[in-house]
Structures are given as structure tokens and as C-alpha cells.
Scaffold this active site. Structure first.
Site, PDB file in Angstrom:
ATOM      1  N   HIS A 290       0.078  -3.785  -8.429  1.00 34.56           N
ATOM      2  CA  HIS A 290       0.155  -2.333  -8.474  1.00 34.56           C
ATOM      3  C   HIS A 290       0.399  -1.821  -7.058  1.00 34.56           C
ATOM      4  CE1 HIS A 290      -0.779  -1.603 -12.639  1.00 34.56           C
ATOM      5  NE2 HIS A 290      -1.897  -2.314 -12.581  1.00 34.56           N
ATOM      6  N   CYS A 332       4.969  -0.468  -7.400  1.00 36.02           N
ATOM      7  CA  CYS A 332       5.319   0.946  -7.221  1.00 36.02           C
ATOM      8  C   CYS A 332       5.180   1.315  -5.751  1.00 36.02           C
ATOM      9  CB  CYS A 332       4.413   1.833  -8.066  1.00 36.02           C
ATOM     10  SG  CYS A 332       4.637   1.648  -9.851  1.00 36.02           S
TER      11      CYS A 332
END
Length: 470
Positions: A290, A332
């Protein structure tokens, strides 16, 4: 009546195709008007500006404008330039903008790049930015970068711009205090960009084998992936691990590392390479996790680690000095979801016209960071890495979401498919093809019913062609 309808649709299809300069064989069609702009601060030497204009003319730019302004006024000047291009009406073939300022003064270059990237007249067209630093009071001489760029543009008009820049980087890079400083490029191009006077569908001749990195020795890969709470991540690990082994990398896989473990595993990886008796051919590191709002990686414990710190860690590896170091970052880099830009016609109308799909708003941009007088003696050029021979590939543009589902991520799965189909190709060109395919995808986020677009960012200071399979 049917004839009229058919003719109208055929003409409309041709007009729709003209709105997208990317050729059907993965090359940009830059046959339209080309416009160049040099925007320099008053401290920049006249010889530097003259050298830039020479490069523009060699590349076939019909319109070459020159403006002088204080650095704080660059944004206003670019806004006026964008309005001028939008007033032109017809689509352009390509634009090239050189921003030249004393070293350290271009502190927010991305804001300048974005200003012109939003130009309607340049939608789907390649946009090239030269961001050049100049030493205050420097001698009025042209540095190695501009000299090499001008010479190669004239001698190798059939080369793609990425291929040409790699050769220029090789000529430009200089060593200082044991560190190799090199220009760097940031690309979101979706196809090969050739600015010479050659047809876009012609085949490019291959450079000599001496222009390639020697990968005849051992190569190693380290895959660090957080798979908990990331559905599909295991498929990425399996696909990428299988590809690395097929390409001859001795592969180490670690899953669910904490933030501290990211650093420890990379330090251990570097230490193992430095204990080897002979230099390595190449190293590949994949970081999958992430991402935080500012592009940080989040370990399995939710704590943050800066990916740039991991890159610098491996850059100090003695066994990899002068060798290519590849980083793949599947994470991300923020929370922005890009709706893309493209035709506004109704879906059924677009289908009949074969209109090109929406394009990610960050696509079709090439940025080159370099020093106008030569290699930087202290620190790095704004936006660049300190070391040469680095290749970093981000799954998303700065500030944007990287997409993944139960089958894996768009980036890793497309990368594996493209490299398995052509493992002997130039890696920069293959990554451009990966970006083209990723840009064509329409993605649905888990918390959003609307379709969005995604775009890679490729950063390179490679000084030779990199082919992973002979």
C-alpha cells in the site's frame, strides 16, 4: 443513403484518429506542426540558448520561440504559451519546451509541466520538457549534454528519443568523489517518439552490441511484497517471480515485511552482493505494498518507509557500480483518481466512429533533467537521482492511485505479459509498451462506480540499452 452514411462515418473516423497522434504500431505520428519554446532566466548565457535553438532546428521544429523571464514568472509565461497553442485550433504534432534557470531555482518543476500538459491542442500528443540547470556565472560554453544532443539528433534521426537520450547520458555522465552523476529522464510516453525526418512506421535499425549493458554475469532479484489486505498481490508475486527466474535472476521473495524489514532486507541484499568476488550484471528490486498520501510505502505493520531511501541504499552497492539497477514500485502514490481526457461524444457515437478512448491526463510527457554546462559537481539536478544506471518504474503517476484487483495489479500483470512476449527487446521501449497497454485500460476502483485511467511513470539514468535476454 447508405453510401452517404458510410462516407460520413469513414470521414468522421479519420478525424477521430487524427486527434490521437499515437500510431497504430506503437509510434507517435508527429507529422503535424511542431512548436518549441525556450524559457530562460536572465542569468543564462546566450550560447546555451543558441545551442538549444540549434537542437530544435535539427529536430525539425518549424516554430521556435524564445522568452526571457525571472524564474518566478515562468508559470505565467507558460500559461500564455498554452493559451496561444489552444487558439491555434488544429492539433499539433509535438511540443518541446526548454526551461533553463540557475541551479536550484526550479524548485517546483512539476507545476510548470502540468500547466502545459493540460493544453487542449496537445491532447494525445507528445510533450517534451528540457529542464536545464545552469551554474551562476558559468563560462559561456555549451556543456556535454547539449553538445551530444545536438550531434546525435543530426546523426541518428531514425532513433527513438529514449534511445537517443540513453546514448547522450552515456556521453554526459561524469564521476566526482566516487559517485557518477548523470542526467535523468521521466517518461509517461505511450509509444516510440522519433523526431527525425523518417516515416513513423519505418523500422529502427538496431544499435551495435557495444551500446548495450553486458549481462553475461550473474543477476539477482529481490521481491518485497505486502500481501495481507491486498487481494491479488499474491498473483503479482507469483507472476513476477516466475518471470525473474525465466530471465536468469537468482530470486529472493519476502512477503509481508514491516517498514523496518523493507530496509533490513534491502541492506542484507546489498551486503550479499558486495561479498561476491566478481561484479554482478544487474539487479532488480520489486517493492509492492500500500502507498501513503505522499508516495510512502506502508509495511505490513502500517508504518511508513520512503522508497527513495531504499533506492539510495542499493545505489551504494560496490558490486553494482556501473551496472543497471531496476526498481519496480507497485503502490499508490496518493489518492487522486484520474478520469482521463478524451472525446466527449456519446458512447454509441464513439463506437461507430472508432474514436480513440480517453487518455490518462498524465500520459504523453517526457521530462529530461540535465546540467547545461556539464556534470553537476555538487548534489543532484532538481528532480534527478544522484547515481547513474538507475531505472525506476512507478505503477502510478505522482499523487495517483495504482489499481489492483483479485487477479493482480494492472502494472505487474501487463509487465510480465509484455516481457514474456519479447524478452530480448530494449527494456525502456518495452516499458513504454507496457504503459501504452495500461493507459488503454478502463479500471473500476473498489469504492467507485465510475471508470478511471492509470499511467506509469518511468525514470531512467541508464547509459546503455538494457536487454534482459540476449
Amino acid at each position: 443513403m447508405a453510401f452517404l452514411v458510410s462516407g460520413t462515418l469513414r470521414m468522421a473516423a479519420q478525424m477521430a484518429d487524427a486527434q490521437d497522434s499515437l500510431g497504430r504500431k506503437g509510434k507517435y505520428n508527429v507529422q503535424g506542426p511542431r512548436v518549441a519554446l525556450t524559457l530562460s532566466s536572465p542569468e543564462v548565457s546566450i550560447s546555451t540558448v543558441a545551442a538549444l535553438e540549434g537542437v530544435f532546428q535539427t529536430l525539425g521544429f518549424e516554430s521556435c520561440q524564445r522568452r526571457e523571464a525571472l524564474v518566478q514568472d515562468f508559470l505565467e509565461e507558460l500559461t500564455g504559451f498554452r493559451e496561444q497553442l489552444d487558439a491555434h485550433g488544429a492539433p499539433l504534432g509535438c511540443v518541446l519546451v526548454a526551461l533553463v534557470a540557475p541551479r536550484g531555482q526550479l524548485r517546483r518543476p512539476q507545476k510548470l509541466v502540468r500547466e502545459l500538459s493540460d493544453c487542449e491542442a496537445l491532447r494525445g500528443c507528445p510533450k517534451v520538457f528540457l529542464l536545464l540547470s545552469s551554474a551562476p556565472g558559468a563560462a559561456p560554453t555549451t556543456g556535454a549534454f547539449l553538445t551530444g544532443l545536438g550531434e546525435l539528433c543530426g546523426r541518428r534521426p531514425h532513433w527513438s528519443l529514449l534511445q537517443l537520450l540513453t546514448e547522450v547520458f552515456c556521453r554526459t555522465a561524469g564521476e566526482s568523489s566516487g559517485a557518477t552523476y548523470c542526467p535523468v529522464l521521466r517518461s509517461s510516453l505511450r509509444g516510440a517518439l522519433c523526431l527525425g525526418h523518417v516515416e513513423p512506421w519505418e523500422t529502427e535499425p538496431e544499435p551495435s552490441p557495444g551500446a548495450q549493458y553486458d549481462l553475461s554475469r550473474d543477476r539477482a532479484a529481490l521481491l518485497l511484497a505486502v500481501i495481507q489486505d491486498r487481494p491479488g498481490a499474491q498473483h503479482d508475486v507469483e507472476a513476477l517471480g516466475g518471470l525473474c527466474q525465466t530471465l536468469g535472476f537468482k530470486t529472493t521473495v519476502k512477503t509481508d515485511p514491516t517498514a523496518q524489514a523493507f530496509q533490513e532486507e534491502l541492506a542484507q541484499f546489498q551486503g550479499q552482493l558486495d561479498t561476491l568476488r566478481s561484479p554482478m550484471s544487474c539487479a532488480l528490486v520489486a517493492l509492492m505494498a500500500h502507498g501513503g498520501p505522499q508516495g510512502q510505502l506502508l509495511g505490513a505493520d502500517g508504518k511508513e518507509v520512503q522508497p527513495e531511501a531504499l533506492v539510495q541504499e542499493l545505489s551504494r552497492c560496490r558490486a553494482l557500480q556501473g551496472r543497471p539497477k531496476i526498481f519496480l514500485l507497485q503502490a499508490c502514490r496518493g489518492g487522486h483518481r484520474d478520469a482521463g481526457v478524451g472525446p466527449t461524444a456519446l458512447p454509441w457515437y464513439r463506437r461507430w466512429l472508432r474514436a480513440p478512448p480517453a487518455t490518462p491526463s498524465h500520459a504523453d510527457v517526457l521530462q529530461i533533467y540535465a546540467d547545461a554546462q556539464g556534470s553537476s559537481p555538487r548534489g543532484s539536478t532538481t528532480g534527478s537521482c544522484d547515481q547513474a544506471d538507475l531505472l525506476m518504474v512507478y505503477a502510478a503517476a505522482e499523487g495517483c492511485v495504482a489499481y489492483r484487483d483479485e487477479k493482480g495489479s494492472d502494472f505487474i500483470q501487463t509487465l510480465v505479459k509484455v516481457l514474456r512476449a519479447a524478452p530480448g527487446g530494449d527494456l525502456l521501449e518495452l516499458l513504454t509498451e507496457v504503459n501504452r497497454q495500461v493507459c488503454e485500460l478502463d479500471v473500476l476502483g473498489p469504492d467507485c462506480a465510475e471508470r478511471h485511467k492509470s499511467c506509469l511513470e518511468i525514470r531512467s539514468s541508464l547509459r546503455r540499452r538494457l536487454c534482459l535476454q540476449a
